[in-house]
Design a protein around this motif. Structure first.
Motif, PDB file in Angstrom:
ATOM      1  N   ASN A 194      26.475  -8.208  75.029  1.00 31.81           N
ATOM      2  CA  ASN A 194      25.897  -7.675  76.253  1.00 31.81           C
ATOM      3  C   ASN A 194      26.666  -6.422  76.654  1.00 31.81           C
ATOM      4  OD1 ASN A 194      28.304  -8.551  77.639  1.00 31.81           O
ATOM      5  ND2 ASN A 194      27.443 -10.628  77.647  1.00 31.81           N
ATOM      6  N   ALA A 195      26.272  -5.851  77.779  1.00 33.96           N
ATOM      7  CA  ALA A 195      26.892  -4.593  78.201  1.00 33.96           C
ATOM      8  C   ALA A 195      28.392  -4.738  78.400  1.00 33.96           C
ATOM      9  CB  ALA A 195      26.222  -4.092  79.475  1.00 33.96           C
ATOM     10  N   ASP A 196      28.817  -5.896  78.887  1.00 36.23           N
ATOM     11  CA  ASP A 196      30.244  -6.111  79.120  1.00 36.23           C
ATOM     12  C   ASP A 196      31.030  -6.158  77.818  1.00 36.23           C
ATOM     13  OD1 ASP A 196      29.816  -6.197  81.835  1.00 36.23           O
ATOM     14  OD2 ASP A 196      29.654  -8.381  81.916  1.00 36.23           O
ATOM     15  N   ASP A 197      30.360  -6.488  76.722  1.00 37.31           N
ATOM     16  CA  ASP A 197      31.020  -6.591  75.422  1.00 37.31           C
ATOM     17  C   ASP A 197      31.197  -5.239  74.727  1.00 37.31           C
ATOM     18  OD1 ASP A 197      31.744  -9.193  75.138  1.00 37.31           O
ATOM     19  OD2 ASP A 197      29.948  -9.823  74.062  1.00 37.31           O
ATOM     20  N   MET A 198      30.494  -4.223  75.180  1.00 37.83           N
ATOM     21  CA  MET A 198      30.459  -2.968  74.439  1.00 37.83           C
ATOM     22  C   MET A 198      31.842  -2.343  74.218  1.00 37.83           C
ATOM     23  SD  MET A 198      27.432  -2.582  73.330  1.00 37.83           S
ATOM     24  CE  MET A 198      27.275  -4.380  73.290  1.00 37.83           C
ATOM     25  N   PRO A 199      32.700  -2.251  75.234  1.00 40.19           N
ATOM     26  CA  PRO A 199      34.029  -1.679  74.965  1.00 40.19           C
ATOM     27  C   PRO A 199      34.824  -2.482  73.939  1.00 40.19           C
ATOM     28  CG  PRO A 199      33.577  -1.685  77.322  1.00 40.19           C
ATOM     29  CD  PRO A 199      32.502  -2.505  76.678  1.00 40.19           C
ATOM     30  N   PHE A 200      34.766  -3.804  74.032  1.00 38.49           N
ATOM     31  CA  PHE A 200      35.468  -4.661  73.075  1.00 38.49           C
ATOM     32  C   PHE A 200      34.918  -4.470  71.672  1.00 38.49           C
ATOM     33  CE2 PHE A 200      35.473  -8.944  70.978  1.00 38.49           C
ATOM     34  CZ  PHE A 200      36.815  -8.952  70.628  1.00 38.49           C
ATOM     35  N   LEU A 201      33.597  -4.425  71.542  1.00 38.97           N
ATOM     36  CA  LEU A 201      32.996  -4.249  70.222  1.00 38.97           C
ATOM     37  C   LEU A 201      33.310  -2.873  69.652  1.00 38.97           C
ATOM     38  CD1 LEU A 201      29.492  -5.935  70.719  1.00 38.97           C
ATOM     39  CD2 LEU A 201      31.541  -6.889  69.640  1.00 38.97           C
ATOM     40  N   ALA A 202      33.310  -1.857  70.500  1.00 39.60           N
ATOM     41  CA  ALA A 202      33.667  -0.509  70.028  1.00 39.60           C
ATOM     42  C   ALA A 202      35.101  -0.488  69.523  1.00 39.60           C
ATOM     43  CB  ALA A 202      33.467   0.506  71.151  1.00 39.60           C
TER      44      ALA A 202
END
Length: 326
Positions: A194-202
């Protein structure tokens, strides 16, 4: 570069004979002189008015007087050192159980800076006198240093100085539930994460690409990824398993599997990766405390090959529709 006047007395660069090896491996590597390339790169930077690149490490950590230290490593030799002015740092010396591995910490920092990546903490070459170290330590730490330190002919011990990051935590990315979270999020599905995961995934995607470049075979062994206490973003700590002349094949194979399971990439990092000139790698890595190349020719050849392979995979994945991350 720092002037001769400001260079610390205990780690002043020298001009070694050209036939001396740049590592202590049995075979000799011909030292590569990248001074002209560095000068050219600096001239270009001035011409286009680019922002100054951050240093390997803040100068205070190269100059401040050593007050003491205590061993904190488990499988490797690492000290937490106290420096004048209230400074604290980790210091990874050249040691028998990991000769020249300290170079990986500094090389990782320099490569990260060349890629515009701030996820690799500061790391620079700092020397301390062997006698000074033994005088300022005691007990088990002194015994460890007596057995392990590998000093230069002048009695000084080179190592990587890493400013201490207080309140650093270590997310267990190699264990559940985080393991499935990032693997699923990077597999390419549009509904993964989800949107909250984007920094972690990046951060995770960039970590996998970065380790593919550096050949760091030790990342997934535990506590080798930190979380910045200020920003919450991942920090790529413990890079002394990188830039080997002959990395363990199983470690490289694991890195490749992880990279090839990744279908999402940071657009800004990929742009920096594409812009990295393979012929500039010697200049990027620069020199050590004695004026020799930080990495041997063989290590540089390996880095160049991994750069080609990594770029080719990322380009193919993006051509096949890989999704961009921030």
């Amino acid at each position: 570069p720092r002037s001769a006047r400001s260079a610390p007395a205990d780690c002043s660069p020298g001009t070694p004979p050209r036939d001396e090896p740049s590592t202590d491996a049995a075979r000799k590597d011909v030292a590569r002189d990248a001074a002209a390339e560095i000068a050219d790169a600096q001239t270009v930077d001035v011409a286009v008015a680019r922002p100054a690149r951050p240093p390997d490490v803040r100068p205070a950590f190269l100059d401040a007087k050593l007050l003491g230290g205590k061993a904190i490593g488990h499988t490797s030799v690492v000290l937490k050192v106290r420096l004048e002015g209230g400074l604290e740092a980790g210091w990874k010396p050249n040691a028998r159980r990991g000769k020249n591995r300290f170079r990986g910490e500094v090389a990782a920092r320099r490569l990260a800076l060349a890629l515009g990546l701030d996820a690799v903490p500061e790391a620079g070459v700092r020397c301390f006198g062997r006698d000074e170290l033994l005088r300022l330590t005691s007990g088990a730490t002194r015994e460890l240093l007596e057995a392990e330190l590998v000093a230069d002919p002048d009695g000084r011990v080179p190592g990587a100085i890493l400013p201490w990051i207080h309140d650093l935590t270590f997310p267990e990315i190699e264990r559940e539930p985080l393991l499935s979270r990032w693997k699923r999020g990077l597999e390419g599905s549009r509904d993964a994460g989800n949107a909250d995961d984007m920094p972690f995934l990046a951060d995770m995607s960039t970590l996998l690409v970065f380790d593919s470049l550096t050949g760091n075979w030790d990342r997934m062994s535990g506590a080798n990824v930190g979380r910045d206490p200020r920003t919450g973003r991942l920090l790529f700590v413990d890079n002394d398993g990188a830039f080997y002349e002959a990395p363990p094949p199983d470690g490289l194979a694991r890195n490749t599997r992880l990279l090839h399971g990744t279908k999402r990439f940071s657009a800004t990092f990929v742009a920096a990766l594409d812009a990295l000139d393979e012929t500039s790698l010697a200049a990027v890595m620069g020199h050590d405390h004695r004026g020799r190349p930080l990495l041997s020719d063989k290590a540089l050849v390996g880095l160049a090959a991994r750069l080609r392979d990594t770029r080719a995979y990322v380009a193919k994945a993006r051509g096949d529709g890989a999704l961009d991350l921030p």
